[in-house]
Design a protein around this motif. Structure first.
Motif, PDB file in Angstrom:
ATOM      1  N   HIS A 150      15.554  -8.463 -14.459  1.00  0.00           N
ATOM      2  CA  HIS A 150      14.567  -9.514 -14.718  1.00  0.00           C
ATOM      3  C   HIS A 150      14.836 -10.797 -13.945  1.00  0.00           C
ATOM      4  CE1 HIS A 150      17.867 -10.268 -17.552  1.00  0.00           C
ATOM      5  NE2 HIS A 150      17.559 -11.541 -17.411  1.00  0.00           N
ATOM      6  N   GLU A 151      15.984 -10.879 -13.267  1.00  0.00           N
ATOM      7  CA  GLU A 151      16.277 -12.067 -12.472  1.00  0.00           C
ATOM      8  C   GLU A 151      15.373 -12.094 -11.243  1.00  0.00           C
ATOM      9  OE1 GLU A 151      18.188 -14.417 -13.338  1.00  0.00           O
ATOM     10  OE2 GLU A 151      19.210 -13.514 -15.060  1.00  0.00           O
ATOM     11  N   TYR A 152      14.934 -13.292 -10.858  1.00  0.00           N
ATOM     12  CA  TYR A 152      13.986 -13.436  -9.751  1.00  0.00           C
ATOM     13  C   TYR A 152      14.553 -12.871  -8.456  1.00  0.00           C
ATOM     14  CZ  TYR A 152      11.130 -15.489  -6.096  1.00  0.00           C
ATOM     15  OH  TYR A 152      10.341 -15.670  -4.983  1.00  0.00           O
ATOM     16  N   VAL A 153      13.726 -12.089  -7.768  1.00  0.00           N
ATOM     17  CA  VAL A 153      14.070 -11.539  -6.460  1.00  0.00           C
ATOM     18  C   VAL A 153      12.923 -11.847  -5.510  1.00  0.00           C
ATOM     19  CG1 VAL A 153      14.594  -9.445  -5.145  1.00  0.00           C
ATOM     20  CG2 VAL A 153      15.430  -9.674  -7.495  1.00  0.00           C
ATOM     21  N   PRO A 154      13.175 -12.490  -4.377  1.00  0.00           N
ATOM     22  CA  PRO A 154      12.095 -12.776  -3.416  1.00  0.00           C
ATOM     23  C   PRO A 154      11.430 -11.486  -2.931  1.00  0.00           C
ATOM     24  CG  PRO A 154      14.065 -14.041  -2.893  1.00  0.00           C
ATOM     25  CD  PRO A 154      14.465 -13.057  -3.950  1.00  0.00           C
ATOM     26  N   ASP A 176      13.307  -9.281  -0.382  1.00  0.00           N
ATOM     27  CA  ASP A 176      14.636  -8.767  -0.683  1.00  0.00           C
ATOM     28  C   ASP A 176      14.560  -7.420  -1.386  1.00  0.00           C
ATOM     29  OD1 ASP A 176      15.454 -11.117   0.371  1.00  0.00           O
ATOM     30  OD2 ASP A 176      16.387 -11.914  -1.458  1.00  0.00           O
ATOM     31  N   PRO A 177      15.624  -6.595  -1.224  1.00  0.00           N
ATOM     32  CA  PRO A 177      15.669  -5.319  -1.971  1.00  0.00           C
ATOM     33  C   PRO A 177      15.696  -5.582  -3.474  1.00  0.00           C
ATOM     34  CG  PRO A 177      17.308  -5.366  -0.195  1.00  0.00           C
ATOM     35  CD  PRO A 177      16.768  -6.759  -0.309  1.00  0.00           C
ATOM     36  N   GLY A 178      15.038  -4.729  -4.207  1.00  0.00           N
ATOM     37  CA  GLY A 178      14.997  -4.882  -5.660  1.00  0.00           C
ATOM     38  C   GLY A 178      13.793  -5.644  -6.163  1.00  0.00           C
ATOM     39  N   TYR A 179      12.943  -6.118  -5.255  1.00  0.00           N
ATOM     40  CA  TYR A 179      11.780  -6.889  -5.686  1.00  0.00           C
ATOM     41  C   TYR A 179      10.809  -6.033  -6.496  1.00  0.00           C
ATOM     42  CZ  TYR A 179       7.320  -9.320  -5.552  1.00  0.00           C
ATOM     43  OH  TYR A 179       6.135  -9.903  -5.912  1.00  0.00           O
ATOM     44  N   THR A 180      10.657  -4.765  -6.098  1.00  0.00           N
ATOM     45  CA  THR A 180       9.721  -3.893  -6.815  1.00  0.00           C
ATOM     46  C   THR A 180      10.129  -3.734  -8.272  1.00  0.00           C
ATOM     47  OG1 THR A 180       9.205  -2.681  -4.776  1.00  0.00           O
ATOM     48  CG2 THR A 180       8.669  -1.613  -6.875  1.00  0.00           C
ATOM     49  N   MET A 181      11.421  -3.484  -8.498  1.00  0.00           N
ATOM     50  CA  MET A 181      11.891  -3.348  -9.875  1.00  0.00           C
ATOM     51  C   MET A 181      11.697  -4.648 -10.643  1.00  0.00           C
ATOM     52  SD  MET A 181      12.940  -0.272 -10.456  1.00  0.00           S
ATOM     53  CE  MET A 181      14.078  -0.404 -11.826  1.00  0.00           C
TER      54      MET A 181
END
Length: 379
Positions: free
Chosen positions: A86-90, A93-98
């Motif tokens: 749930h932490e913000y990901v631009p 960056d990898p992990g944005y979809t999740m």
């Protein structure tokens, strides 16, 4: 000795004594409740007169299916709420979809748990509650002691008529659904309180906003033009006395960086209302923040300290800042302290000045947390 009460039609009815009530069985108490309430049962037939039929078992499995589905959805909600990233990901960056799926997953699982639980209850009522038609006369005034003594027996009798006592499959599935749903609600309620918002020390999110200077870079006050690529930094001469405009943080390193510019405008703690008071307006300043303004110009967080709505209205006649959500009012001439409504904390003030080129700049970040439900300040 029994008492006597008068029914709606004027007929006398015998009211049993307390001793007689104690000697009655639950069935007799329930029957007495209907008689005293002037209820006439015209028709009462169970949905399944013969227990154990295929139709009855099929109906029971249908109800249990909805309760099991609710339990699984509630369990999925608990897992997603706790473990999903749930932490913000631009976006780049990898992990944005999740990260972007966190809110939809939590919302869908919670909604499915509520929907399935409701459908299960409604299905049970429709398939197992007896078909009953009753007529009751209206009565005025409060219930007497006998009515209060018999109502619980009447409810117990109604529960017995629905045959819930012998349906272990439905009871277990409904208990699992209600239990997991209750756990999910509890976790959702206390989950934000468990996380430590100060774990990063001075860099904790509650302390830091986009107005904090980084690496010595100047933070300008930028007006919103409706176009991210159109940068308009604010000067004192851009505003008339008694006016207000919303500004956002801007750094020269962000010019041309659409993602950074968008984040600066979309961040929940970024909006600031820049107010120019009329010359000669008496002002009361907060202790320790006497130099936060620049002449007649004052900058306050636009986020209401009640529930976080935007305080987007300014009345130049009485220098009041208004929150349209719950009508909190803040006095701009007295460090934006609340003077009306549910808000209890002043709007944080941003220290500002003008650089050598004549543009407004932020001297530092806010000295206190921005937003609602937070009352401590840095010492």
């Amino acid at each position: 000795m029994s008492g006597v009460t008068t029914g709606e039609g004027g007929g006398a009815k015998a009211v049993p004594t307390a001793a007689e009530l104690d000697d009655m069985s639950p069935e007799e108490l329930a029957r007495l409740a209907t008689e005293l309430d002037d209820v006439v049962v015209q028709h009462n037939a169970p949905k399944f007169p013969v227990p154990g039929t295929r139709a009855e078992k099929r109906a029971e499995r249908t109800v249990a299916f909805w309760f099991v589905l609710s339990a699984l959805a509630a369990l999925a909600f608990v897992v997603a709420f706790i473990a999903w990233p749930h932490e913000y990901v631009p976006p780049s960056d990898p992990g944005y979809t999740m990260y972007s799926l966190y809110t939809p997953v939590v919302g869908v699982t919670f909604g499915l748990a509520v929907l399935s639980l409701g459908v299960g209850v409604i299905t049970y009522v429709r398939k197992f509650f007896p078909e009953e038609v009753s007529v009751q006369q209206r009565h005025d005034g409060p219930s007497d002691e006998v009515a209060r003594r018999t109502v619980m027996a009447q409810l117990a009798s109604a529960g017995k008529d629905t045959t819930i006592a012998r349906r272990s499959l439905i009871k277990r599935s409904a208990g699992a659904a209600a239990g997991l749903f209750g756990i999910g609600l509890g976790i959702a309620a206390i989950g934000p309180l468990i996380r430590n918002p100060w774990k990063d020390g001075p860099d904790s999110p509650l302390w830091v906003t986009g107005w904090r200077p980084e690496n010595g870079e100047t933070v300008f006050l930028r007006a919103d033009t409706g176009e991210l690529s159109e940068i308009r930094r604010v000067r004192p001469e851009d505003m008339e006395p008694g006016s207000m405009q919303t500004v956002f943080p801007f750094r020269e390193s962000e010019r041309g960086d659409e993602e950074a510019l968008l984040h600066a405008q979309k961040a929940s703690d970024a909006p600031v209302m820049l107010i120019r008071l009329r010359p000669g307006t008496p002002v009361v300043k907060r202790a320790g923040q006497e130099d936060f303004n620049y002449g007649d110009y004052y900058a306050f967080s636009k986020i209401c300290t009640h529930l976080g709505c935007p305080t987007s209205l300014y009345q130049a006649q009485d220098n009041r800042i208004l929150c349209p959500c719950h009508q909190s009012q803040f006095l701009a001439t007295e460090y934006a302290r609340p003077v009306f409504g549910p808000a209890t904390r002043a709007l944080p003030q941003l220290p500002i000045t003008v650089d050598e080129q004549g543009y407004f700049v932020a001297r530092s970040d806010f000295p206190e947390a921005v937003g609602p439900a937070f009352w401590e300040r840095r010492s």
